[in-house]
Design an enzyme around this catalytic site. Sequence first.
Site, PDB file in Angstrom:
ATOM      1  N   SER A   7      37.397  35.722  35.636  1.00  7.43           N
ATOM      2  CA  SER A   7      38.022  36.877  36.219  1.00  7.43           C
ATOM      3  C   SER A   7      37.636  37.692  35.242  1.00  7.43           C
ATOM      4  O   SER A   7      37.789  38.071  34.250  1.00  7.43           O
ATOM      5  CB  SER A   7      39.350  37.216  37.113  1.00  7.43           C
ATOM      6  OG  SER A   7      38.931  37.638  37.815  1.00  7.43           O
ATOM      7  N   HIS A  32      33.985  35.485  38.414  1.00  6.51           N
ATOM      8  CA  HIS A  32      35.041  34.980  39.571  1.00  6.51           C
ATOM      9  C   HIS A  32      34.986  37.012  39.469  1.00  6.51           C
ATOM     10  O   HIS A  32      35.043  37.234  38.665  1.00  6.51           O
ATOM     11  CB  HIS A  32      36.186  35.121  39.751  1.00  6.51           C
ATOM     12  CG  HIS A  32      36.875  34.970  40.939  1.00  6.51           C
ATOM     13  ND1 HIS A  32      37.124  33.895  41.731  1.00  6.51           N
ATOM     14  CD2 HIS A  32      37.629  35.699  40.875  1.00  6.51           C
ATOM     15  CE1 HIS A  32      38.211  34.821  42.331  1.00  6.51           C
ATOM     16  NE2 HIS A  32      38.736  35.795  42.308  1.00  6.51           N
ATOM     17  N   ASP A  34      36.549  40.151  41.704  1.00 11.67           N
ATOM     18  CA  ASP A  34      37.480  40.519  42.399  1.00 11.67           C
ATOM     19  C   ASP A  34      37.598  42.068  42.724  1.00 11.67           C
ATOM     20  O   ASP A  34      37.702  43.213  41.800  1.00 11.67           O
ATOM     21  CB  ASP A  34      38.901  40.155  41.790  1.00 11.67           C
ATOM     22  CG  ASP A  34      38.964  39.573  41.529  1.00 11.67           C
ATOM     23  OD1 ASP A  34      39.733  38.204  42.241  1.00 11.67           O
ATOM     24  OD2 ASP A  34      39.419  38.981  40.305  1.00 11.67           O
ATOM     25  N   MET A  36      38.899  45.221  45.568  1.00 13.37           N
ATOM     26  CA  MET A  36      40.269  45.556  45.957  1.00 13.37           C
ATOM     27  C   MET A  36      40.167  46.932  46.330  1.00 13.37           C
ATOM     28  O   MET A  36      39.370  47.556  45.772  1.00 13.37           O
ATOM     29  CB  MET A  36      41.662  45.507  44.859  1.00 13.37           C
ATOM     30  CG  MET A  36      41.456  43.990  44.416  1.00 13.37           C
ATOM     31  SD  MET A  36      43.009  44.222  42.552  1.00 13.37           S
ATOM     32  CE  MET A  36      42.492  42.350  42.565  1.00 13.37           C
ATOM     33  N   HIS A  65      35.636  37.870  45.439  1.00 10.91           N
ATOM     34  CA  HIS A  65      36.737  37.010  45.959  1.00 10.91           C
ATOM     35  C   HIS A  65      37.088  38.870  46.604  1.00 10.91           C
ATOM     36  O   HIS A  65      37.665  39.338  46.656  1.00 10.91           O
ATOM     37  CB  HIS A  65      37.809  37.562  45.325  1.00 10.91           C
ATOM     38  CG  HIS A  65      39.173  36.586  45.856  1.00 10.91           C
ATOM     39  ND1 HIS A  65      39.985  36.938  44.886  1.00 10.91           N
ATOM     40  CD2 HIS A  65      39.807  36.896  46.669  1.00 10.91           C
ATOM     41  CE1 HIS A  65      41.362  36.449  45.411  1.00 10.91           C
ATOM     42  NE2 HIS A  65      41.574  36.444  46.946  1.00 10.91           N
ATOM     43  N   MET A  67      39.411  41.657  48.409  1.00 16.17           N
ATOM     44  CA  MET A  67      41.111  41.397  49.063  1.00 16.17           C
ATOM     45  C   MET A  67      41.230  42.753  49.772  1.00 16.17           C
ATOM     46  O   MET A  67      41.029  43.582  49.008  1.00 16.17           O
ATOM     47  CB  MET A  67      41.536  41.751  47.803  1.00 16.17           C
ATOM     48  CG  MET A  67      41.902  40.274  47.088  1.00 16.17           C
ATOM     49  SD  MET A  67      42.732  40.637  44.974  1.00 16.17           S
ATOM     50  CE  MET A  67      40.826  40.139  44.716  1.00 16.17           C
ATOM     51  N   MET A 136      45.844  31.169  46.573  1.00 10.62           N
ATOM     52  CA  MET A 136      46.167  32.518  45.421  1.00 10.62           C
ATOM     53  C   MET A 136      48.004  31.794  45.193  1.00 10.62           C
ATOM     54  O   MET A 136      48.555  31.548  45.534  1.00 10.62           O
ATOM     55  CB  MET A 136      46.618  34.048  46.341  1.00 10.62           C
ATOM     56  CG  MET A 136      45.403  34.456  46.731  1.00 10.62           C
ATOM     57  SD  MET A 136      44.248  35.237  45.596  1.00 10.62           S
ATOM     58  CE  MET A 136      45.480  35.751  44.026  1.00 10.62           C
ATOM     59  N   ASP A 174      43.648  30.552  41.764  1.00 17.06           N
ATOM     60  CA  ASP A 174      43.520  32.095  41.724  1.00 17.06           C
ATOM     61  C   ASP A 174      44.768  32.708  40.873  1.00 17.06           C
ATOM     62  O   ASP A 174      45.249  33.235  41.958  1.00 17.06           O
ATOM     63  CB  ASP A 174      42.383  32.901  42.296  1.00 17.06           C
ATOM     64  CG  ASP A 174      42.347  33.772  42.203  1.00 17.06           C
ATOM     65  OD1 ASP A 174      42.524  35.009  41.042  1.00 17.06           O
ATOM     66  OD2 ASP A 174      41.461  34.732  42.399  1.00 17.06           O
TER      67      ASP A 174
HETATM   68  C1  DX5 Z   1      44.062  38.797  41.232  1.00 17.38           C
HETATM   69  C2  DX5 Z   1      42.148  37.915  40.964  1.00 17.38           C
HETATM   70  C3  DX5 Z   1      42.760  37.236  40.458  1.00 17.38           C
HETATM   71  C4  DX5 Z   1      42.757  37.933  38.743  1.00 17.38           C
HETATM   72  C5  DX5 Z   1      43.291  36.567  38.007  1.00 17.38           C
HETATM   73  O1  DX5 Z   1      44.903  39.534  42.287  1.00 17.38           O
HETATM   74  O2  DX5 Z   1      42.750  37.918  42.665  1.00 17.38           O
HETATM   75  O3  DX5 Z   1      41.141  37.035  40.920  1.00 17.38           O
HETATM   76  O4  DX5 Z   1      42.381  38.681  38.098  1.00 17.38           O
HETATM   77  O5  DX5 Z   1      43.499  36.563  36.340  1.00 17.38           O
HETATM   78  P1  DX5 Z   1      45.245  36.358  35.965  1.00 17.38           P
HETATM   79  O6  DX5 Z   1      43.801  35.390  35.682  1.00 17.38           O
HETATM   80  O7  DX5 Z   1      45.004  37.246  34.659  1.00 17.38           O
HETATM   81  O8  DX5 Z   1      45.925  35.906  36.644  1.00 17.38           O
HETATM   82 ZN    ZN Z   2      40.834  36.748  42.594  1.00 13.12          ZN
END
Ligand code: DX5
Ligand code: ZN
Length: 215
Positions: A7, A32, A34, A36, A65, A67, A136, A174
Amino acid sequence: MALIAPSLLSADFLHLQRDCDMLNASEADWFHLDVMDGRFVPNISFGPMIIDFIRKATTKYCDVHLMIEEPEKYAEAFKKAGADNLTVHLEACKHLHRNIQQIKSLGMQAGVAINPHTPVDTLRDILKDIDLVCLMSVNPGFGGQSFIGQTIYKIKQLKEMINEQLLNVKIEIDGGVTLENAKLIIDAGADVLVAGNTVFRSPDPKAIIQQLKAL
Ligand code: DX5
Ligand code: ZN
């Protein structure tokens, strides 16, 4: 063998090219990414503009991903930015089936993510339309949190449901994946492991990816 999806949330954004080059030279299978929005989750990360830059820095599969609320407003922008896969949250979609059809019609693979409190049963009627389920294993919003143990049961339940329907849907885990728990997660039935801090906080990220890959 599980796919490894580091990620980039945990990357150094002042040295994004360097971190992309590192992943390109590693055994990582996917990037990956993320996204947000500060509404669906209590944090803001990056959007299509940054993904567009990352796309130019790699030929690896870009697993995006989302969010975010109202993902349908941005699906096309993420396609243009170069996403191979778009994962939306079940909890953010009033019309999940419609959102999935939109992603597919734009030519991307489609994933559905569920939060730790959402039962896997809620996926039963959408499974046949998607390519991936992102379970998750932490509450979404931040890297570096601890793995929620209950996820192991959810992986097993979901695997059963996928097999019953004779489908080929990948299970992605994840949040909080470490060298210590990765084997348990894979043995439970996971196909893709996301890893942020475990990879990027290591002095030797490539070696960590190799070790995860070898499990
Ligand atoms: C959290 C993200 C993850 C995050 C995982 O909301 O969706 O992808 O980056 O990070 P680690 O592996 O550090 O928990
Ligand atoms: Zn993620």
